[in-house]
Structure formats: structure tokens, C-alpha cells
Motif scaffolding. Structure first.
Motif, PDB file in Angstrom:
ATOM      1  N   ARG A  74      -8.379 -14.416   9.670  1.00  0.00           N
ATOM      2  CA  ARG A  74      -6.920 -14.247   9.747  1.00  0.00           C
ATOM      3  C   ARG A  74      -6.525 -14.673  11.158  1.00  0.00           C
ATOM      4  O   ARG A  74      -7.393 -14.741  12.052  1.00  0.00           O
ATOM      5  N   CYS A 115      -0.758  -9.891  12.391  1.00  0.00           N
ATOM      6  CA  CYS A 115      -1.862 -10.568  11.695  1.00  0.00           C
ATOM      7  C   CYS A 115      -1.256 -11.483  10.646  1.00  0.00           C
ATOM      8  O   CYS A 115      -0.360 -11.064   9.900  1.00  0.00           O
ATOM      9  N   TYR A 117      -2.260 -13.504   7.389  1.00  0.00           N
ATOM     10  CA  TYR A 117      -3.235 -13.757   6.326  1.00  0.00           C
ATOM     11  C   TYR A 117      -2.745 -14.997   5.585  1.00  0.00           C
ATOM     12  O   TYR A 117      -1.742 -14.932   4.869  1.00  0.00           O
ATOM     13  N   VAL A 124      -9.268  -8.198   6.271  1.00  0.00           N
ATOM     14  CA  VAL A 124      -9.829  -7.400   7.370  1.00  0.00           C
ATOM     15  C   VAL A 124     -10.768  -6.364   6.745  1.00  0.00           C
ATOM     16  O   VAL A 124     -10.445  -5.750   5.726  1.00  0.00           O
ATOM     17  N   HIS A 127     -12.336  -0.482   8.732  1.00  0.00           N
ATOM     18  CA  HIS A 127     -12.344  -0.052  10.133  1.00  0.00           C
ATOM     19  C   HIS A 127     -11.281   1.025  10.333  1.00  0.00           C
ATOM     20  O   HIS A 127     -10.387   1.189   9.499  1.00  0.00           O
ATOM     21  N   ASP A 129      -8.574   2.192  13.614  1.00  0.00           N
ATOM     22  CA  ASP A 129      -8.100   1.658  14.902  1.00  0.00           C
ATOM     23  C   ASP A 129      -8.444   2.699  15.960  1.00  0.00           C
ATOM     24  O   ASP A 129      -7.586   3.475  16.395  1.00  0.00           O
ATOM     25  N   ILE A 143       2.923   0.073   9.853  1.00  0.00           N
ATOM     26  CA  ILE A 143       2.692  -1.314   9.425  1.00  0.00           C
ATOM     27  C   ILE A 143       3.872  -1.789   8.580  1.00  0.00           C
ATOM     28  O   ILE A 143       4.197  -1.181   7.562  1.00  0.00           O
ATOM     29  N   LEU A 152      -3.913  -2.811   0.378  1.00  0.00           N
ATOM     30  CA  LEU A 152      -4.403  -2.173   1.603  1.00  0.00           C
ATOM     31  C   LEU A 152      -5.122  -0.908   1.140  1.00  0.00           C
ATOM     32  O   LEU A 152      -4.523  -0.058   0.478  1.00  0.00           O
ATOM     33  N   HIS A 185      -9.527   1.806   6.922  1.00  0.00           N
ATOM     34  CA  HIS A 185      -8.665   0.983   6.070  1.00  0.00           C
ATOM     35  C   HIS A 185      -9.155  -0.456   6.067  1.00  0.00           C
ATOM     36  O   HIS A 185      -9.889  -0.875   6.966  1.00  0.00           O
ATOM     37  N   VAL A 187      -8.103  -4.658   4.259  1.00  0.00           N
ATOM     38  CA  VAL A 187      -7.366  -5.556   3.360  1.00  0.00           C
ATOM     39  C   VAL A 187      -8.420  -6.525   2.819  1.00  0.00           C
ATOM     40  O   VAL A 187      -8.851  -7.440   3.529  1.00  0.00           O
ATOM     41  N   ARG A 197       0.742 -13.780   4.047  1.00  0.00           N
ATOM     42  CA  ARG A 197       1.304 -12.463   4.388  1.00  0.00           C
ATOM     43  C   ARG A 197       1.220 -12.256   5.898  1.00  0.00           C
ATOM     44  O   ARG A 197       0.221 -12.671   6.515  1.00  0.00           O
ATOM     45  N   SER A 199       1.316  -9.081   8.649  1.00  0.00           N
ATOM     46  CA  SER A 199       1.333  -7.641   8.894  1.00  0.00           C
ATOM     47  C   SER A 199       1.748  -7.415  10.343  1.00  0.00           C
ATOM     48  O   SER A 199       1.204  -8.046  11.256  1.00  0.00           O
ATOM     49  N   GLN A 201       1.998  -4.460  13.056  1.00  0.00           N
ATOM     50  CA  GLN A 201       1.576  -3.076  13.296  1.00  0.00           C
ATOM     51  C   GLN A 201       2.125  -2.593  14.635  1.00  0.00           C
ATOM     52  O   GLN A 201       1.834  -3.187  15.668  1.00  0.00           O
ATOM     53  N   ARG A 203       2.104   0.358  17.405  1.00  0.00           N
ATOM     54  CA  ARG A 203       1.231   1.446  17.856  1.00  0.00           C
ATOM     55  C   ARG A 203       1.772   2.047  19.159  1.00  0.00           C
ATOM     56  O   ARG A 203       2.396   1.343  19.955  1.00  0.00           O
TER      57      ARG A 203
END
Ligand SMILES: O=C(O)CCC(=O)C(=O)O
Length: 208
Positions: A74, A115, A117, A124, A127, A129, A143, A152, A185, A187, A197, A199, A201, A203
Motif C-alpha cells: 500500500r 494509506c 490501497y 495491512v 497489528h 498501533d 479512521i 477491516l 486489526h 485489512v 481505497r 484510509s 487515521q 491519532r
């Protein structure tokens, strides 16, 4: 090969608008984690999608895997706390999310990780974060998904059944509580013809 963004899947090129965050529905998970979901939080995001595809300086990364170095499947771009975001809509989204969640989160959302895709082969892996404060503290990651719908998945760290969310154009999904250290989580790739797509995010400071 990537599948072009299907106009019919999306919502026209009108103004981008935000729905009310009060409509987000929370699912409480085990181990102190939770997920808020708000389908279609952002409407009129087709033009935003096209602008981000064109304007974001997307980076292809490589990472070591066993005895090889492989492409990260990605494209990525991280906007640190004081870096200008690539589109004013993202700044509005971050502000609206901060307003809504600040009391519970105890702080604002600061950074934006994007990200891209390109098709169903981009993905992804599982994992959390938890490079930063998410390893030891409860936190939130919000997200916003635009473009083609993707699955997801979430699963408890250390094993257990996974939960599947289908995140579509304009949808919001917020992972909170202990989610980054007690759940993972992903994808996953898909063989189905899948358009691109993005995404986005958001934070808080020190969470990666
Ligand atoms: O594509 C998504 O929405 C998830 C992205 C993600 O998990 C990450 O970049 O850490």
C-alpha cells in the motif's frame, strides 16, 4: 491491476458534509476495548478522494521480512502534528473528531496517517498501533475510509474469533480503550475486483 473508482459506488461530486458524531454506535469488546462505527459520516467525498489521490505525495515503502526486503503492499503518507494536512476537509474532520471525543480521550487528535490501497492486493497485516503510548495506555484511533469498501478485521491479541467490519465510502470507525494493546486489526487482501481505497487515521500525540 487496479480497478478504477466506480462513480456508481460513490456519492457524486457535491460538497463534502459531515453527519452528527452523536449517531456513532459503540460496541464494547473484551479486555477494555471498544469500537465506534458511523457509516456515511462523510458525504460528498468523491472529489476529496480524487484530490487526495492526486495531491498527496504517496510513498512506497519497503521492509525487511525474514531474509528479504519486500514492498509494503500500500502507499503511505504520515502527517506529523504541525505538518499542514493535504486538504482542508481533513483538518475539519480532525477538529470535529477532537471536539466530540476530547472529553473521553482527554486530548485532541493530532496526527494523520494516510494509506492508499490501490486494489484488492494492497493490505495491512495483523497489528496493533502500539509503537508509542498505545502500548501502555488506553487511547483512540479514528479512521475515516473513502473509496472502495474493504473489510477491516479485529481479533483479540493472543487468539480468539475475529470481528469483521465493512468500511465503505465516508464511513468512520474509531478504535478506543485498550484496543491497540489487547486487540489487533488488519485489512486483508481480497481476490474480488476491488477499487482503490484511502484510509485516513487520526491519532493523538505519541500514538503510532
Ligand atoms: O486501512 C485502515 O483503515 C487501517 C490502517 C492501519 O491499520 C494502519 O495503518 O495502522
Amino acid at each position: 491491476m487496479s480497478t478504477p473508482l466506480q462513480g456508481s459506488l460513490l456519492d457524486g461530486f457535491g460538497d463534502t458534509e459531515f453527519g452528527s458524531l452523536r449517531a456513532a454506535r459503540r460496541t464494547v469488546l473484551e479486555h477494555g476495548a471498544w469500537v465506534d462505527v458511523l457509516p456515511g459520516w462523510l458525504s460528498g467525498a468523491d472529489a476529496l478522494f480524487e484530490r487526495l489521490v492526486d495531491d498527496v505525495p504517496w510513498q512506497a515503502e519497503r521492509r525487511p521480512m525474514y531474509d528479504r526486503v519486500v514492498d509494503v503492499p500500500r502507499l503511505l503518507k504520515f502527517y506529523a502534528e504541525h505538518e499542514p494536512l493535504p486538504d482542508p476537509i481533513l483538518a475539519d474532520a480532525r477538529e470535529a473528531l477532537s471536539e466530540h471525543y476530547r472529553r473521553e480521550l482527554g486530548e485532541s487528535f493530532r496526527t494523520a496517517g494516510l494509506c492508499y490501497y490501490r486494489d484488492g492486493q494492497d493490505s495491512v497485516a495483523w497489528h496493533g498501533d502500539n509503537f508509542g503510548r498505545g502500548a501502555t495506555q488506553d487511547t483512540m484511533i479514528a479512521i475515516v475510509s473513502i473509496g472502495a469498501p474493504r473489510a477491516l478485521l479485529l481479533r483479540p491479541r493472543g487468539g480468539g474469533e475475529s470481528i469483521r467490519y465493512q468500511v465503505g465510502h465516508g464511513d468512520l470507525l474509531v478504535m478506543g480503550g485498550s484496543c491497540q494493546r489487547t486487540w489487533e486489526h488488519a485489512v486483508p487482501k481480497t481476490r474480488k475486483p476491488t477499487g482503490p481505497r484511502i484510509s485516513i487515521q487520526f491519532r493523538p500525540r505519541g500514538v503510532r
